[in-house]
Design a protein around this motif. Sequence first.
Motif, mmCIF file in Angstrom:
data_model
loop_
_atom_site.group_PDB
_atom_site.id
_atom_site.type_symbol
_atom_site.label_atom_id
_atom_site.label_comp_id
_atom_site.label_asym_id
_atom_site.label_seq_id
_atom_site.Cartn_x
_atom_site.Cartn_y
_atom_site.Cartn_z
ATOM 1 N N ALA A 201 0.865 -1.630 7.375
ATOM 2 C CA ALA A 201 2.245 -1.319 5.780
ATOM 3 C C ALA A 201 1.913 -0.825 4.752
ATOM 4 O O ALA A 201 1.113 0.199 5.269
ATOM 5 N N GLY A 202 2.961 -0.488 4.771
ATOM 6 C CA GLY A 202 2.977 1.332 3.329
ATOM 7 C C GLY A 202 3.406 1.249 2.926
ATOM 8 O O GLY A 202 2.944 -0.062 1.950
ATOM 9 N N ILE A 203 2.530 1.973 1.552
ATOM 10 C CA ILE A 203 3.101 1.488 0.148
ATOM 11 C C ILE A 203 3.997 2.440 -0.230
ATOM 12 O O ILE A 203 4.635 3.432 0.371
ATOM 13 N N VAL A 204 4.640 1.289 -1.677
ATOM 14 C CA VAL A 204 5.847 1.510 -1.975
ATOM 15 C C VAL A 204 5.679 2.329 -3.422
ATOM 16 O O VAL A 204 5.655 1.391 -3.903
ATOM 17 N N ILE A 205 6.707 3.089 -3.463
ATOM 18 C CA ILE A 205 6.746 3.942 -4.965
ATOM 19 C C ILE A 205 8.712 3.762 -4.977
ATOM 20 O O ILE A 205 9.126 4.067 -4.730
ATOM 21 N N ALA A 206 8.577 3.494 -6.881
ATOM 22 C CA ALA A 206 10.082 3.182 -6.933
ATOM 23 C C ALA A 206 10.419 5.107 -7.102
ATOM 24 O O ALA A 206 10.185 5.969 -7.916
ATOM 25 N N THR A 207 11.626 4.963 -6.295
ATOM 26 C CA THR A 207 12.802 5.981 -6.676
ATOM 27 C C THR A 207 12.706 6.798 -7.894
ATOM 28 O O THR A 207 13.247 7.850 -8.327
ATOM 29 N N ASN A 208 13.321 5.242 -9.033
ATOM 30 C CA ASN A 208 14.309 5.362 -10.275
ATOM 31 C C ASN A 208 12.863 5.480 -10.941
ATOM 32 O O ASN A 208 13.468 4.918 -11.841
ATOM 33 N N ARG A 286 -0.901 -12.826 16.679
ATOM 34 C CA ARG A 286 -1.498 -11.503 17.811
ATOM 35 C C ARG A 286 -2.313 -10.692 17.619
ATOM 36 O O ARG A 286 -3.361 -10.587 18.284
ATOM 37 N N GLY A 287 -2.604 -10.470 15.943
ATOM 38 C CA GLY A 287 -3.948 -9.527 15.690
ATOM 39 C C GLY A 287 -3.789 -8.756 14.581
ATOM 40 O O GLY A 287 -3.580 -10.096 13.656
ATOM 41 N N LEU A 288 -4.463 -8.023 14.045
ATOM 42 C CA LEU A 288 -4.737 -7.373 12.785
ATOM 43 C C LEU A 288 -3.298 -7.063 12.036
ATOM 44 O O LEU A 288 -3.117 -6.582 12.890
ATOM 45 N N THR A 289 -3.114 -7.349 10.744
ATOM 46 C CA THR A 289 -2.196 -7.373 10.208
ATOM 47 C C THR A 289 -3.367 -5.649 9.042
ATOM 48 O O THR A 289 -4.083 -6.012 9.028
ATOM 49 N N VAL A 290 -2.557 -3.979 8.385
ATOM 50 C CA VAL A 290 -3.716 -3.091 7.821
ATOM 51 C C VAL A 290 -2.969 -2.908 7.017
ATOM 52 O O VAL A 290 -1.246 -2.763 7.575
ATOM 53 N N GLN A 291 -2.991 -2.317 6.302
ATOM 54 C CA GLN A 291 -2.283 -1.247 5.324
ATOM 55 C C GLN A 291 -2.753 0.254 5.472
ATOM 56 O O GLN A 291 -3.804 0.572 5.569
ATOM 57 N N GLN A 292 -1.657 0.984 5.473
ATOM 58 C CA GLN A 292 -2.207 2.273 5.469
ATOM 59 C C GLN A 292 -2.117 3.001 3.899
ATOM 60 O O GLN A 292 -0.613 3.335 3.476
ATOM 61 N N PRO A 293 -2.855 3.310 2.970
ATOM 62 C CA PRO A 293 -1.928 3.655 1.684
ATOM 63 C C PRO A 293 -1.707 4.758 1.680
ATOM 64 O O PRO A 293 -1.352 5.300 0.838
ATOM 65 N N ARG A 294 -1.894 5.963 2.922
ATOM 66 C CA ARG A 294 -1.688 6.959 2.707
ATOM 67 C C ARG A 294 -0.221 7.390 3.228
ATOM 68 O O ARG A 294 0.153 9.042 3.831
ATOM 69 N N CYS A 297 6.243 5.075 0.880
ATOM 70 C CA CYS A 297 7.482 5.564 0.567
ATOM 71 C C CYS A 297 8.711 5.518 -0.736
ATOM 72 O O CYS A 297 7.840 4.338 -1.377
ATOM 73 N N PHE A 298 9.778 5.567 -0.480
ATOM 74 C CA PHE A 298 10.560 5.800 -2.287
ATOM 75 C C PHE A 298 11.700 4.962 -2.047
ATOM 76 O O PHE A 298 12.143 4.924 -0.997
ATOM 77 N N THR A 299 11.671 3.765 -3.365
ATOM 78 C CA THR A 299 12.662 3.048 -3.000
ATOM 79 C C THR A 299 13.155 2.495 -4.362
ATOM 80 O O THR A 299 12.080 2.685 -5.324
ATOM 81 N N ALA A 300 14.287 2.103 -4.274
ATOM 82 C CA ALA A 300 15.443 2.231 -5.852
ATOM 83 C C ALA A 300 14.790 0.415 -6.346
ATOM 84 O O ALA A 300 14.970 -0.307 -5.169
#
Length: 343
Positions: A201-208, A286-294, A297-300
């Motif tokens: 998973a990535g990190i999501v930040i608001a574009t607006n 199936r295995g591990l689910t992780v996050q990559q804080p670096r 992504c920007f989204t509205a």
Amino acid sequence: MLSAHQHRSATIAMGIIVLLLAAAWTTHHAVVAFATDAETRSRLTVVWISLFLVFLLQTFMYHLERVPHLTERSRRQLDALHVSILVPVYNEDPGYLRLGLQSFLRQTRMPDSVHIVDDGSTSGDYGDVRRWWEQAAARAGVATSWQVVANGGKRHAQAHAVRVSSEADIYLTCDSDSCFAPNAVEEILVPFARPRVMSVAGIVIATNNRANWLVRVTDLWFVVCQLVDRSGQSAVGAVMVNSGPIAAYRAAVIRDNLGSYLNETFMGRTVMFSDDSLLTLYAQQRGLTVQQPRAICFTAMPEKWSHFSRMYLRWMRGSTIRSTPRHWAERTGSSVAERKDGL
């Protein structure tokens, strides 16, 4: 080009002040309640101690989140992976769509292919954007496809893209308004250096995020949830839900489950929302689910209460479905033959 960095701001200061005021009010309420009678005091003691232990464990866990260090060998292995970005589009603002596509071509690690599926949009045919994109992708050496299909929902649009990208090793899912930070693709691949990692998973930040107070508060809440709740889950390889705007999966996770992904039902009714949580569930099996804080992504984000309430209700409905024991037992048609039929 949008990018993200840590800094001190009035928004962060405001969030700290709000939390301090909430803590003060809670403390006052607890003191008053404890002074009422012995029975109330006994019951509240159990509640407060339990909550304290939960928050203490959560704080401990999210500090354990670590991004693996790459060796030269593992970096070469990641560079050799074929990364395909799946872009479902439905009545998206052409400006947001073009901004996102531009971000794919400005990556420190370029995607190998980008597959766009117009899911029967009624607001326009995106002719100008399509012509620009196909020329720009060709110049950048990025393979691409642009399909226009009858409206069937986000999952079916993604499936159309999967079917024309059989060479992919990693599928990177996004929304039509997703705008990747310049190093998003490079960073989201890093955890895949561990063979057991099935999704990132990535990190999501608001574009607006400067549109109004609703967007600012939503953005602050969303980022905190990702960097606290999800970071704690990531520390033990058990992220429960990847964010739709940016998430990466080993290709087999999606291909092998495509049939059940497209035909999920709940109490006899077809489920077409909460696609990201279902894909994360497949990866967990199936295995591990992780996050990559670096990987940013920007989204509205929603700018109106009506839009926000519909989004939140959709999330809660998906959370309810994923939490039922029935889903774990039945897995919505999880036989190997049925899954392969989806391809």
